[in-house]
Design a protein around this motif. Structure first.
Motif, PDB file in Angstrom:
ATOM      1  N   TYR A  59      91.761 -24.763 -44.376  1.00 17.29           N
ATOM      2  CA  TYR A  59      92.487 -24.636 -45.653  1.00 17.29           C
ATOM      3  C   TYR A  59      93.526 -23.511 -45.580  1.00 17.29           C
ATOM      4  N   GLU A  60      93.168 -22.388 -44.980  1.00 19.01           N
ATOM      5  CA  GLU A  60      94.121 -21.279 -44.887  1.00 19.01           C
ATOM      6  C   GLU A  60      95.334 -21.654 -44.044  1.00 19.01           C
ATOM      7  N   GLN A  61      95.121 -22.429 -42.989  1.00 24.55           N
ATOM      8  CA  GLN A  61      96.242 -22.880 -42.159  1.00 24.55           C
ATOM      9  C   GLN A  61      97.170 -23.793 -42.963  1.00 24.55           C
ATOM     10  N   LEU A  62      96.571 -24.699 -43.741  1.00 25.78           N
ATOM     11  CA  LEU A  62      97.384 -25.593 -44.574  1.00 25.78           C
ATOM     12  C   LEU A  62      98.203 -24.794 -45.591  1.00 25.78           C
ATOM     13  N   ILE A  63      97.595 -23.787 -46.175  1.00 27.80           N
ATOM     14  CA  ILE A  63      98.285 -22.962 -47.171  1.00 27.80           C
ATOM     15  C   ILE A  63      99.372 -22.128 -46.505  1.00 27.80           C
ATOM     16  N   LYS A  64      99.102 -21.669 -45.290  1.00 28.33           N
ATOM     17  CA  LYS A  64     100.123 -20.909 -44.548  1.00 28.33           C
ATOM     18  C   LYS A  64     101.352 -21.782 -44.300  1.00 28.33           C
ATOM     19  N   GLU A  65     101.115 -23.059 -43.949  1.00 22.24           N
ATOM     20  CA  GLU A  65     102.214 -23.982 -43.695  1.00 22.24           C
ATOM     21  C   GLU A  65     102.936 -24.380 -44.980  1.00 22.24           C
ATOM     22  N   ASN A  66     102.191 -24.456 -46.091  1.00 21.96           N
ATOM     23  CA  ASN A  66     102.796 -24.804 -47.375  1.00 21.96           C
ATOM     24  C   ASN A  66     102.095 -24.005 -48.472  1.00 21.96           C
ATOM     25  N   PRO A  67     102.643 -22.846 -48.830  1.00 24.76           N
ATOM     26  CA  PRO A  67     101.998 -21.983 -49.825  1.00 24.76           C
ATOM     27  C   PRO A  67     101.836 -22.609 -51.210  1.00 24.76           C
ATOM     28  N   LYS A  68     102.465 -23.744 -51.453  1.00 26.67           N
ATOM     29  CA  LYS A  68     102.350 -24.403 -52.754  1.00 26.67           C
ATOM     30  C   LYS A  68     101.439 -25.638 -52.696  1.00 26.67           C
ATOM     31  N   LYS A  85      81.845 -15.904 -52.736  1.00 25.42           N
ATOM     32  CA  LYS A  85      82.989 -14.997 -52.746  1.00 25.42           C
ATOM     33  C   LYS A  85      83.771 -15.276 -54.028  1.00 25.42           C
ATOM     34  N   TYR A  86      83.133 -14.934 -55.133  1.00 32.08           N
ATOM     35  CA  TYR A  86      83.637 -15.330 -56.446  1.00 32.08           C
ATOM     36  C   TYR A  86      84.987 -14.717 -56.788  1.00 32.08           C
ATOM     37  N   GLN A  87      85.196 -13.461 -56.436  1.00 32.75           N
ATOM     38  CA  GLN A  87      86.470 -12.821 -56.783  1.00 32.75           C
ATOM     39  C   GLN A  87      87.634 -13.463 -56.038  1.00 32.75           C
ATOM     40  N   GLU A  88      87.454 -13.713 -54.742  1.00 37.64           N
ATOM     41  CA  GLU A  88      88.510 -14.368 -53.960  1.00 37.64           C
ATOM     42  C   GLU A  88      88.793 -15.769 -54.519  1.00 37.64           C
ATOM     43  N   SER A  89      87.723 -16.465 -54.822  1.00 33.72           N
ATOM     44  CA  SER A  89      87.859 -17.813 -55.382  1.00 33.72           C
ATOM     45  C   SER A  89      88.597 -17.766 -56.723  1.00 33.72           C
ATOM     46  N   ALA A  90      88.188 -16.845 -57.586  1.00 35.90           N
ATOM     47  CA  ALA A  90      88.818 -16.724 -58.905  1.00 35.90           C
ATOM     48  C   ALA A  90      90.311 -16.404 -58.779  1.00 35.90           C
ATOM     49  N   ASP A  91      90.659 -15.555 -57.823  1.00 32.86           N
ATOM     50  CA  ASP A  91      92.078 -15.217 -57.616  1.00 32.86           C
ATOM     51  C   ASP A  91      92.897 -16.464 -57.279  1.00 32.86           C
ATOM     52  N   ILE A  92      92.330 -17.323 -56.445  1.00 31.54           N
ATOM     53  CA  ILE A  92      93.039 -18.560 -56.069  1.00 31.54           C
ATOM     54  C   ILE A  92      93.139 -19.501 -57.262  1.00 31.54           C
ATOM     55  N   TYR A  93      92.042 -19.642 -58.009  1.00 30.76           N
ATOM     56  CA  TYR A  93      92.085 -20.505 -59.193  1.00 30.76           C
ATOM     57  C   TYR A  93      93.130 -20.001 -60.201  1.00 30.76           C
ATOM     58  N   ARG A  94      93.233 -18.690 -60.368  1.00 31.71           N
ATOM     59  CA  ARG A  94      94.253 -18.138 -61.274  1.00 31.71           C
ATOM     60  C   ARG A  94      95.661 -18.465 -60.778  1.00 31.71           C
ATOM     61  N   LYS A  95      95.837 -18.360 -59.466  1.00 30.79           N
ATOM     62  CA  LYS A  95      97.148 -18.669 -58.885  1.00 30.79           C
ATOM     63  C   LYS A  95      97.489 -20.149 -59.114  1.00 30.79           C
ATOM     64  N   VAL A  96      96.512 -21.033 -58.939  1.00 34.10           N
ATOM     65  CA  VAL A  96      96.733 -22.463 -59.206  1.00 34.10           C
ATOM     66  C   VAL A  96      97.101 -22.668 -60.670  1.00 34.10           C
ATOM     67  N   GLU A  98      98.538 -20.573 -62.667  1.00 33.78           N
ATOM     68  CA  GLU A  98      99.898 -20.086 -62.892  1.00 33.78           C
ATOM     69  C   GLU A  98     100.945 -21.053 -62.333  1.00 33.78           C
ATOM     70  N   MET A  99     100.671 -21.569 -61.132  1.00 34.67           N
ATOM     71  CA  MET A  99     101.628 -22.461 -60.476  1.00 34.67           C
ATOM     72  C   MET A  99     101.711 -23.820 -61.165  1.00 34.67           C
ATOM     73  N   ARG A 100     100.575 -24.307 -61.638  1.00 31.82           N
ATOM     74  CA  ARG A 100     100.520 -25.648 -62.229  1.00 31.82           C
ATOM     75  C   ARG A 100      99.776 -25.620 -63.565  1.00 31.82           C
ATOM     76  N   PRO A 101     100.387 -25.050 -64.607  1.00 30.61           N
ATOM     77  CA  PRO A 101      99.716 -25.024 -65.907  1.00 30.61           C
ATOM     78  C   PRO A 101      99.568 -26.417 -66.523  1.00 30.61           C
ATOM     79  N   ASP A 102     100.229 -27.408 -65.930  1.00 30.44           N
ATOM     80  CA  ASP A 102     100.175 -28.774 -66.447  1.00 30.44           C
ATOM     81  C   ASP A 102      98.919 -29.530 -66.012  1.00 30.44           C
ATOM     82  N   ILE A 103      98.128 -28.952 -65.112  1.00 31.82           N
ATOM     83  CA  ILE A 103      96.878 -29.577 -64.688  1.00 31.82           C
ATOM     84  C   ILE A 103      95.722 -28.622 -65.000  1.00 31.82           C
ATOM     85  N   PRO A 104      94.535 -29.149 -65.288  1.00 35.46           N
ATOM     86  CA  PRO A 104      93.424 -28.280 -65.691  1.00 35.46           C
ATOM     87  C   PRO A 104      92.623 -27.696 -64.528  1.00 35.46           C
TER      88      PRO A 104
END
Length: 185
Positions: A59-68, A85-96, A98-104
């Motif tokens: 997953y990290e490699q895919l994100i490195k190739e396409n951060p969006k 690893k709840y904090q790391e997970s939560a940070d990613i969910y928050r980023k999602v 922010e990036m896509r407020p149109d999806i839940p």
């Protein structure tokens, strides 16, 4: 030399270049998409087998190739949450979110984390808000069915699982959830 022959000589190389660029794009684009989809599938299967560290690397490699790449981000956040690893997970969910407020999905991931941390009432409140916006989303209904059952709100839980079965009649997960709720009653 007439005017028409001059036009043909200058137009042909331009048209050939355009067709060549389109051809190269079409050849390269699908292979990347197929490779990406194959890697997403591999990461999912790897994580389902319990090989979380390997799935994280994919997953990290895919994100490195396409951060969006939202799908890869959601996959990574899920695997990290399975590793507690709840904090790391939560940070990613928050980023999602922010990036896509149109999806839940970002918000849903955060609410799922709250349930795993035992914050059922808060998760239920957020899930009900999401449910009002997305009344037919399986994952929202299913988590609502679970969260209400875990709070011993069995009638509500039954209603959510029955709603799922109205929408998705033969869904094994919903049948199992409904059976569990009846058992706990």
């Amino acid at each position: 030399m007439n005017q028409k022959n001059k036009e043909n000589r200058t137009t042909r190389p331009i048209l050939f270049s355009i067709f060549l660029m389109i051809f190269v794009f079409l050849l390269s684009s699908p292979s990347w998409a197929i490779e990406r989809d194959t890697l997403i599938l591999k990461a999912r299967q790897t994580s389902w087998k319990g090989n979380y560290d390997e799935a994280v690397v994919i997953y990290e490699q895919l994100i490195k190739e396409n951060p969006k790449d939202i799908e890869a981000m959601l996959g990574l956040a899920t695997v990290l949450s399975w590793q507690k690893k709840y904090q790391e997970s939560a940070d990613i969910y928050r980023k999602v979110r922010e990036m896509r407020p149109d999806i839940p999905d970002g918000e849903l991931g955060l609410l799922r984390l709250r349930t795993w941390q035992g914050e059922y009432a808060a998760a239920e409140e957020g899930l009900k808000a999401l449910h009002s916006k997305y009344p037919e989303r399986f994952d929202i209904l299913f988590l609502l069915g679970q969260v209400t059952a875990w709070q011993k709100k069995f009638e509500e839980s039954v209603a959510y699982f029955k709603k799922i079965l109205e929408l998705y009649p033969d869904n094994a997960e919903a049948i199992k959830g409904l059976a569990s709720t009846y058992k706990w009653m």
